[in-house]
Design an enzyme around this catalytic site. Structure first.
Site, mmCIF file in Angstrom:
data_model
loop_
_atom_site.group_PDB
_atom_site.id
_atom_site.type_symbol
_atom_site.label_atom_id
_atom_site.label_comp_id
_atom_site.label_asym_id
_atom_site.label_seq_id
_atom_site.Cartn_x
_atom_site.Cartn_y
_atom_site.Cartn_z
ATOM 1 N N GLU A 122 14.203 -0.878 -6.680
ATOM 2 C CA GLU A 122 15.108 0.221 -7.024
ATOM 3 C C GLU A 122 15.510 0.237 -8.486
ATOM 4 O O GLU A 122 16.184 1.163 -8.929
ATOM 5 C CB GLU A 122 16.350 0.124 -6.133
ATOM 6 C CG GLU A 122 15.949 -0.054 -4.664
ATOM 7 C CD GLU A 122 16.927 0.489 -3.659
ATOM 8 O OE1 GLU A 122 18.091 0.110 -3.772
ATOM 9 O OE2 GLU A 122 16.524 1.283 -2.788
ATOM 10 N N ALA A 123 15.114 -0.792 -9.241
ATOM 11 C CA ALA A 123 15.443 -0.800 -10.671
ATOM 12 C C ALA A 123 14.160 -0.514 -11.443
ATOM 13 O O ALA A 123 13.100 -1.045 -11.105
ATOM 14 C CB ALA A 123 15.997 -2.159 -11.060
ATOM 15 N N THR B 9 6.065 3.315 -2.507
ATOM 16 C CA THR B 9 6.215 3.827 -3.875
ATOM 17 C C THR B 9 4.847 3.935 -4.539
ATOM 18 O O THR B 9 4.531 4.926 -5.199
ATOM 19 C CB THR B 9 7.136 2.891 -4.684
ATOM 20 O OG1 THR B 9 8.391 2.815 -3.991
ATOM 21 C CG2 THR B 9 7.364 3.400 -6.085
ATOM 22 N N ALA B 10 3.993 2.912 -4.336
ATOM 23 C CA ALA B 10 2.687 2.911 -4.999
ATOM 24 C C ALA B 10 1.825 4.065 -4.503
ATOM 25 O O ALA B 10 1.281 4.844 -5.293
ATOM 26 C CB ALA B 10 1.977 1.576 -4.759
ATOM 27 N N LYS C 114 20.005 3.573 -16.049
ATOM 28 C CA LYS C 114 19.967 2.128 -16.322
ATOM 29 C C LYS C 114 19.703 1.922 -17.806
ATOM 30 O O LYS C 114 18.734 2.467 -18.349
ATOM 31 C CB LYS C 114 18.851 1.488 -15.484
ATOM 32 C CG LYS C 114 18.665 0.005 -15.770
ATOM 33 C CD LYS C 114 17.510 -0.601 -14.972
ATOM 34 C CE LYS C 114 17.179 -1.996 -15.485
ATOM 35 N NZ LYS C 114 15.925 -2.521 -14.955
ATOM 36 N N GLU D 59 13.505 -8.388 -14.104
ATOM 37 C CA GLU D 59 13.062 -7.487 -15.180
ATOM 38 C C GLU D 59 12.328 -6.235 -14.660
ATOM 39 O O GLU D 59 11.776 -5.466 -15.443
ATOM 40 C CB GLU D 59 12.210 -8.206 -16.238
ATOM 41 C CG GLU D 59 12.985 -9.240 -17.055
ATOM 42 C CD GLU D 59 13.890 -8.635 -18.118
ATOM 43 O OE1 GLU D 59 13.915 -7.402 -18.252
ATOM 44 O OE2 GLU D 59 14.585 -9.405 -18.796
ATOM 45 N N THR E 44 9.491 -5.017 -13.196
ATOM 46 C CA THR E 44 8.225 -4.594 -13.822
ATOM 47 C C THR E 44 7.209 -4.020 -12.834
ATOM 48 O O THR E 44 6.174 -3.501 -13.239
ATOM 49 C CB THR E 44 7.560 -5.792 -14.536
ATOM 50 O OG1 THR E 44 7.410 -6.850 -13.595
ATOM 51 C CG2 THR E 44 8.376 -6.254 -15.710
ATOM 52 N N ILE F 200 7.146 -1.440 -10.564
ATOM 53 C CA ILE F 200 6.884 0.011 -10.548
ATOM 54 C C ILE F 200 6.171 0.395 -11.848
ATOM 55 O O ILE F 200 5.269 1.237 -11.859
ATOM 56 C CB ILE F 200 8.195 0.804 -10.334
ATOM 57 C CG1 ILE F 200 8.736 0.513 -8.926
ATOM 58 C CG2 ILE F 200 7.970 2.306 -10.532
ATOM 59 C CD1 ILE F 200 10.102 1.102 -8.626
ATOM 60 N N GLY G 222 1.708 4.463 2.013
ATOM 61 C CA GLY G 222 2.595 5.499 1.470
ATOM 62 C C GLY G 222 3.945 4.948 1.042
ATOM 63 O O GLY G 222 4.979 5.541 1.313
HETATM 64 C C1 LIG Z 1 12.562 -8.375 -3.163
HETATM 65 C C2 LIG Z 1 11.854 -7.375 -4.011
HETATM 66 C C3 LIG Z 1 12.560 -6.669 -4.970
HETATM 67 C C4 LIG Z 1 11.897 -5.754 -5.803
HETATM 68 N N1 LIG Z 1 12.584 -5.115 -6.790
HETATM 69 C C5 LIG Z 1 11.921 -4.303 -7.644
HETATM 70 C C6 LIG Z 1 12.600 -3.622 -8.690
HETATM 71 O O1 LIG Z 1 13.814 -3.696 -8.819
HETATM 72 N N2 LIG Z 1 11.859 -2.858 -9.522
HETATM 73 C C7 LIG Z 1 10.512 -2.717 -9.388
HETATM 74 O O2 LIG Z 1 9.880 -2.050 -10.214
HETATM 75 N N3 LIG Z 1 9.867 -3.297 -8.360
HETATM 76 C C8 LIG Z 1 10.529 -4.075 -7.499
HETATM 77 N N4 LIG Z 1 9.864 -4.648 -6.466
HETATM 78 C C9 LIG Z 1 8.480 -4.256 -6.207
HETATM 79 C C10 LIG Z 1 8.479 -2.893 -5.494
HETATM 80 O O3 LIG Z 1 9.204 -2.990 -4.291
HETATM 81 C C11 LIG Z 1 7.059 -2.415 -5.220
HETATM 82 O O4 LIG Z 1 6.302 -2.446 -6.403
HETATM 83 C C12 LIG Z 1 7.036 -0.998 -4.717
HETATM 84 O O5 LIG Z 1 7.944 -0.804 -3.684
HETATM 85 C C13 LIG Z 1 5.650 -0.618 -4.270
HETATM 86 O O6 LIG Z 1 5.342 -1.189 -3.042
HETATM 87 P P1 LIG Z 1 3.978 -0.752 -2.352
HETATM 88 O O7 LIG Z 1 3.961 0.729 -2.236
HETATM 89 O O8 LIG Z 1 2.871 -1.433 -3.033
HETATM 90 O O9 LIG Z 1 4.094 -1.416 -0.889
HETATM 91 P P2 LIG Z 1 4.927 -0.985 0.401
HETATM 92 O O10 LIG Z 1 6.216 -0.347 0.079
HETATM 93 O O11 LIG Z 1 4.963 -2.190 1.287
HETATM 94 O O12 LIG Z 1 4.030 0.127 1.095
HETATM 95 C C14 LIG Z 1 2.896 -0.209 1.857
HETATM 96 C C15 LIG Z 1 2.442 1.017 2.607
HETATM 97 O O13 LIG Z 1 1.254 0.698 3.316
HETATM 98 C C16 LIG Z 1 1.366 1.121 4.634
HETATM 99 N N5 LIG Z 1 0.561 0.280 5.494
HETATM 100 C C17 LIG Z 1 0.469 -1.067 5.506
HETATM 101 N N6 LIG Z 1 -0.372 -1.469 6.484
HETATM 102 C C18 LIG Z 1 -0.837 -0.344 7.065
HETATM 103 C C19 LIG Z 1 -1.737 -0.080 8.147
HETATM 104 N N7 LIG Z 1 -2.317 -1.063 8.832
HETATM 105 N N8 LIG Z 1 -1.959 1.206 8.475
HETATM 106 C C20 LIG Z 1 -1.386 2.227 7.812
HETATM 107 N N9 LIG Z 1 -0.513 2.037 6.790
HETATM 108 C C21 LIG Z 1 -0.254 0.762 6.444
HETATM 109 C C22 LIG Z 1 2.857 1.013 4.953
HETATM 110 O O14 LIG Z 1 3.220 1.810 6.050
HETATM 111 C C23 LIG Z 1 3.435 1.528 3.643
HETATM 112 O O15 LIG Z 1 3.447 2.929 3.649
HETATM 113 C C24 LIG Z 1 10.515 -5.540 -5.624
HETATM 114 C C25 LIG Z 1 9.823 -6.210 -4.624
HETATM 115 C C26 LIG Z 1 10.471 -7.138 -3.828
HETATM 116 C C27 LIG Z 1 9.704 -7.859 -2.771
#
Ligand SMILES: Cc1cc2nc3c(=O)[nH]c(=O)nc-3n(C[C@H](O)[C@H](O)[C@H](O)COP(=O)(O)OP(=O)(O)OC[C@H]3O[C@@H](n4cnc5c(N)ncnc54)[C@H](O)[C@@H]3O)c2cc1C
Length: 506
Positions: free
Chosen positions: A55-56, A21-22, A84, A342, A344, A346, A19
């Site tokens: 966040e961007a 952003t993705a 932005k 950049e 990308t 999100i 849960g």
């Molecule tokens: C340093 C950094 C900077 C970034 N900056 C940008 C930016 O400026 N712009 C941009 O577009 N993208 C950016 N990104 C990418 C962006 O952060 C991600 O694309 C976005 O937050 C989506 O993450 P996610 O939902 O895939 O993963 P996460 O946010 O890690 O979510 C994973 C989810 O899975 C759950 N989960 C994991 N394991 C388990 C388990 N065993 N049981 C139950 N739940 C579990 C967690 O609780 C969480 O809810 C950045 C990434 C990094 C690392």
């Protein structure tokens, strides 16, 4: 199998694992669009939490919200968002030199030749000023101004609080019937003969069964990687940064409408202005900078008082070899990550969602859909990778081992070709379905210091007077429009002012 389909009973029960952003973007889009046909559950663990950065954004998020009929003012107030207009690159080409990669267009193209050819000719004849002077979004960035303009006249994206965005989308998705399940996934049950995921086992012992599983578990890739063993294509030979440290700080002045990306000795630093705070971070290569040094360097280069402890995040640049396998689709960080430059990631979540909608396997999973989905995903990512590598490779910096390695590194052939073409002819062509358009490539290639050797002959058809009139007309129209725009901070305050943090619901 004769009909080449799995789940012949159809796909109705969707399980989203994760849960962040993705996960919540997927839940919001699926429930709003196909919710009446589906049973959608999302499993997440508060204890594990999310990556907490990201966040961007880029302008495609505006479209995503329009498709979902999300009210922009409500969304911005709920996520402490600001506008932005681009990214300011400082010290990338050389120490002390800056440029902006802005959204929108620069100048006016002719059907045979982009505006850059007229600008190159104008510069040769000493009739043109900076390339950026012909771009509204770029000038508005520098002046700290913003307003919505009629007919999409201003291209923009948002800076958002990532945690609040997931909460906002959760309320939205739950409103369309998504059921959230709190719990830690401790096991993924895979059918012995089918190889399909059958259920997720939670720490409570509960089994969550489904027809289609969306892996949004972040870097862990619990379903696609751990359970289905899909490998990872490592791009660290092209992209050296593998670590980041993030810290939030108090705002010390009005929010500017762009991200600052400041090149440092072994990577770069970001500053993302939100309504209630600033997001800061440093992306670096662990071969050249240790985590403790990175923290120190970041804290020495922030403006406001830190609100959080600096947090180190490790990543591996690259992509999953397949993002859809059997009945599991990886979206978000589980599917791969290039790096934050950049913004990308999100956008790629959004692309994964759109593709899933377009190929939704309602009556069963077909290998032809899987193959097409994976083919499109891989192509899309490779072009973005090239665009990111460009920023590091084309630099005059030789002052640190990191930048010397970037200058001399091997680059993908696709990028090598683009660079040669631009250097020799000033031409750029966008590949079908490529995210970054010609103007993005041109702004960054010129910004990084590439000087095309020639311009298109069509620009020579204009005499000095005509060319000067053409260029001055564009520049003065940009100037006039920018002068009429309100200050970005003032616009945000009247358009989408966020309530004080304690008052934010959820
Ligand atoms: C340093 C950094 C900077 C970034 N900056 C940008 C930016 O400026 N712009 C941009 O577009 N993208 C950016 N990104 C990418 C962006 O952060 C991600 O694309 C976005 O937050 C989506 O993450 P996610 O939902 O895939 O993963 P996460 O946010 O890690 O979510 C994973 C989810 O899975 C759950 N989960 C994991 N394991 C388990 C388990 N065993 N049981 C139950 N739940 C579990 C967690 O609780 C969480 O809810 C950045 C990434 C990094 C690392």
């Amino acid at each position: 199998m004769t009909d080449k389909k799995q789940n012949p009973g159809g796909v109705r029960r969707i399980v989203i694992a994760g849960g962040g952003t993705a996960g919540w973007m997927v839940a919001a889009a699926l429930s709003k669009t196909l919710g009446k046909l589906l049973d959608i559950r999302l499993v997440e663990s508060d204890e594990i939490g999310t990556v907490g950065v990201g966040e961007a954004t880029i302008p495609t998020l505006v479209t995503f919200h329009r498709l979902l009929e999300i009210n922009e003012q409500e969304f911005m107030a709920a996520t402490q968002a600001t506008f932005k207009l681009g990214i300011g690159f400082e010290n990338w080409r050389a120490q002390g030199e800056d440029y902006i990669h802005s959204f929108g267009t620069t100048g006016k193209d002719h059907w045979t030749a982009g505006f850059q050819h007229f600008w190159l000719k104008g510069r040769e004849r000493k009739l043109a000023s900076d390339y950026g002077d012909y771009c509204l979004e770029l000038r508005a960035s520098l002046e700290g101004r913003f307003a919505h303009l009629p007919r999409g006249g201003m291209n923009y994206a948002f800076h958002i609080d990532a945690t609040l965005y997931a909460k906002f989308l959760r309320r939205f998705a739950e409103g369309y019937g998504v059921r959230r399940i709190e719990g830690k996934i401790v096991d993924v049950k895979v059918g012995e003969s089918s190889g399909f995921i059958e259920s997720l086992k939670l720490d409570s012992g509960e089994l969550i069964e489904g027809d289609l599983f969306i892996d949004c578990t972040g870097f862990r890739g619990l379903l696609i990687g751990n359970a289905l063993h899909v490998g990872y294509e490592d791009w660290s030979h092209y992209l050296f940064c593998d670590s980041a440290v993030a810290v939030q700080t108090e705002s010390v002045g009005p929010a500017i409408p762009y991200v600052r990306s400041i090149a440092r000795d072994a990577g770069w630093q970001w500053r993302i202005p939100l309504q209630h705070r600033v997001g800061n971070g440093m992306v670096y290569c662990s071969r050249y900078l240790g985590d403790e040094q990175a923290k120190k360097e970041l804290l020495a280069n922030i403006e406001g008082r830190p609100l959080t402890e600096p947090r180190v995040i490790k990543f591996r640049p690259g992509q999953r070899r397949q993002t859809w396998r059997r009945n599991c689709i990886a979206i978000g960080l589980s599917s791969g990550f290039i790096e934050p430059l950049e913004s990308t990631s999100i956008h790629l979540i959004q692309r994964g969602i759109i593709r899933l909608m377009q190929m939704f396997p309602r009556d069963g999973i077909r290998q032809s859909d899987i193959d097409e989905y994976n083919r499109q995903t891989n192509h899309e990512l490779e072009h973005i990778r090239d665009f990111i590598v460009l920023h590091y490779h084309v630099t005059r910096r030789q002052d640190t081992p990191f930048w010397r390695t970037c200058r001399t590194m091997d680059i993908p052939d696709t990028l090598r070709h683009r660079l040669e073409l631009f250097r020799e002819t000033g031409r750029v062509f966008r590949v079908p379905n490529e995210l970054f358009a010609e103007n993005s490539w041109i702004q960054v290639m010129l910004g990084q210091g590439i000087e095309p050797q020639q311009h298109h002959p069509v620009a020579d058809l204009m005499g000095d007077e005509e060319l000067s009139h053409f260029l001055d007309g564009i520049r003065s129209s940009v100037e006039k429009t920018v002068a009429q725009l309100p200050a970005h901070q003032a616009y945000v305050e009247q358009y989408c002012k966020a309530p004080p943090m304690g008052a934010v619901p959820g």
